[in-house]
Design an enzyme around this catalytic site. Structure first.
Site, PDB file in Angstrom:
ATOM      1  N   GLU A 213     -11.551  -1.063   8.498  1.00  0.00           N
ATOM      2  CA  GLU A 213     -10.454  -0.176   8.922  1.00  0.00           C
ATOM      3  C   GLU A 213     -10.362   0.995   7.942  1.00  0.00           C
ATOM      4  OE1 GLU A 213      -6.614  -1.803   7.807  1.00  0.00           O
ATOM      5  OE2 GLU A 213      -5.580  -0.735   9.438  1.00  0.00           O
TER       6      GLU A 213
ATOM      7  N   ASN B 290      -4.268   5.110  14.008  1.00  0.00           N
ATOM      8  CA  ASN B 290      -5.189   4.324  13.193  1.00  0.00           C
ATOM      9  C   ASN B 290      -6.230   3.785  14.178  1.00  0.00           C
ATOM     10  OD1 ASN B 290      -6.502   2.482  11.587  1.00  0.00           O
ATOM     11  ND2 ASN B 290      -4.634   1.656  10.668  1.00  0.00           N
TER      12      ASN B 290
ATOM     13  N   LYS C 186      -4.845   1.399  17.033  1.00  0.00           N
ATOM     14  CA  LYS C 186      -4.162   0.186  16.552  1.00  0.00           C
ATOM     15  C   LYS C 186      -2.765   0.035  17.151  1.00  0.00           C
ATOM     16  CE  LYS C 186      -3.159  -2.086  12.081  1.00  0.00           C
ATOM     17  NZ  LYS C 186      -3.353  -1.896  10.615  1.00  0.00           N
TER      18      LYS C 186
ATOM     19  N   GLU D 179       2.228   2.522   7.400  1.00  0.00           N
ATOM     20  CA  GLU D 179       1.531   2.728   8.686  1.00  0.00           C
ATOM     21  C   GLU D 179       2.496   3.179   9.776  1.00  0.00           C
ATOM     22  OE1 GLU D 179      -1.798   0.351   9.986  1.00  0.00           O
ATOM     23  OE2 GLU D 179      -1.599  -0.846   8.169  1.00  0.00           O
TER      24      GLU D 179
ATOM     25  N   CYS E  24      -7.288  -4.876  11.866  1.00  0.00           N
ATOM     26  CA  CYS E  24      -6.511  -5.521  10.798  1.00  0.00           C
ATOM     27  C   CYS E  24      -5.372  -6.400  11.297  1.00  0.00           C
ATOM     28  CB  CYS E  24      -6.007  -4.475   9.814  1.00  0.00           C
ATOM     29  SG  CYS E  24      -5.431  -5.245   8.283  1.00  0.00           S
TER      30      CYS E  24
ATOM     31  N   ASN F  87      -7.696  -3.807   5.886  1.00  0.00           N
ATOM     32  CA  ASN F  87      -7.283  -3.540   4.502  1.00  0.00           C
ATOM     33  C   ASN F  87      -6.070  -4.434   4.280  1.00  0.00           C
ATOM     34  OD1 ASN F  87      -8.501  -0.712   3.313  1.00  0.00           O
ATOM     35  ND2 ASN F  87      -8.280  -0.599   5.535  1.00  0.00           N
TER      36      ASN F  87
END
Ligand code: CDV
Length: 315
Positions: free
Chosen positions: A48, A108, A125, A144, A170, A195
């Site tokens: 990611e 993302n 994401k 995020e 993730c 991550n």
């Protein structure tokens, strides 16, 4: 029933520091791509946000983040050499990066690129963790929810490289819905990058649980959906902020069949028996035969937990 073998490589990355250039990072990806192809991989999975440090740990304006960490195009000038190498090696890849769309939206994102270096699949994401406010008391941020919008394209799967591949990113791996939606589209393999900070800023979670829950999520979802799963970490200490390694390839049996040993750049590889999932799909997890969606309505009707359903008794 496919009897084919599928060479799957997962390319874990050690730290990318704030001041590392895109060019030096792409050079690391290229070196691992060469190794993956040399070991017989059809597909190599990168992490990611694989082009930069895990920047949601830093408080900054959206404008500063965009200027420094987002890609307005893909391939970009810095990543074009990776695409060129993939084409010359005839290898596909999964890559995570921060996407700035033409309209200035931020996601993302991950892409699946086929053996002709063509982007065949894009995923934005959906399960964004963290917060959007500044938490100056925390040792680091997890922004995020500030820097990215929730993905707007659902969980897709793509026919490529002779099989059907899904992708996620993730935190998505912790949610069973992610994998079930993809396996209902006949995914045979799901790949992802992550991550995962070693410390939880929200509560005093014992550090060992970070690795345990990561592997537990991969193993449970592989088994319950008869999937091969490849998961690539970005790990080690980025400018002092440590993230877990544990990159892994998990079989449809739920067993870990390869796992990274280091917290550095490291390629792991498995020649996957693509028929292995058929046994699970035809028996214990024969969806068409055994699923009971008429009893699963709450999964899409409710987001948070609520009141028990009112039921009659049979006495
Ligand atoms: N990048 C991530 O999505 N990280 C989350 C952490 C914050 C829990 C993860 O699921 O690993």
């Amino acid at each position: 029933m496919s009897k084919e073998r599928f060479g799957l490589a997962v390319a874990q990355m050690g730290p990318i520091h704030l001041n590392d250039s895109r060019e030096s990072t792409v050079a690391r990806l290229m070196e691992m791509m060469r190794e993956a192809a040399g070991r017989g991989a059809k597909l190599v999975v990168f992490p990611e946000l694989a082009l930069t440090t895990f920047f949601p740990r830093y408080w900054m304006s959206e404008e500063d983040a965009e200027a420094r960490f987002f890609e307005p195009s893909m391939p970009s000038p810095a990543t074009q050499p990776l695409f060129d190498l993939a084409l010359s090696l005839g290898i596909g890849f999964y890559l995570g990066y921060a996407e700035r769309t033409e309209n200035g939206r931020h996601f993302n994102t991950s892409i699946l690129v086929d053996e002709h270096a063509k982007i065949v699949g894009r995923y934005r994401k959906i399960h964004l963790p963290g917060h959007s406010d500044h938490k100056p008391e925390a040792p680091f941020q997890h922004l995020e929810k500030k820097f990215f919008e929730v993905g707007n394209e659902g969980f897709g799967v793509w026919p490529m490289l002779g099989t059907t591949i899904g992708q996620c990113i993730c935190n998505d791996r912790r949610w069973p819905e992610t994998f079930r939606v993809m396996s209902l589209q006949s995914a045979q393999m799901v790949v992802l990058g992550y991550n995962t900070p070693s410390w939880n800023i929200h509560w005093k979670e014992p550090a060992h649980l970070r690795m345990f829950h990561h592997l537990l999520s991969l193993q449970a979802n592989a088994y319950q959906n008869a999937l091969w799963i490849g998961a690539a970490a970005k790990c080690g200490a980025e400018d002092g902020f440590h993230m877990i390694g544990g990159s892994a390839i998990v079989a449809p049996s739920g067993e870990i069949v390869a796992q990274s040993q280091s917290e550095e750049d490291e390629v792991i590889f498995v020649s996957c028996d693509m028929a292995l999932g058929d046994n699970f799909r035809q028996h214990i997890f024969n969806f068409a035969k055994h699923r009971r969606p008429e009893h699963y309505g709450l999964i899409t009707e409710r987001t948070g937990a609520g009141e028990p359903l009112v039921r009659g008794t049979t006495s």
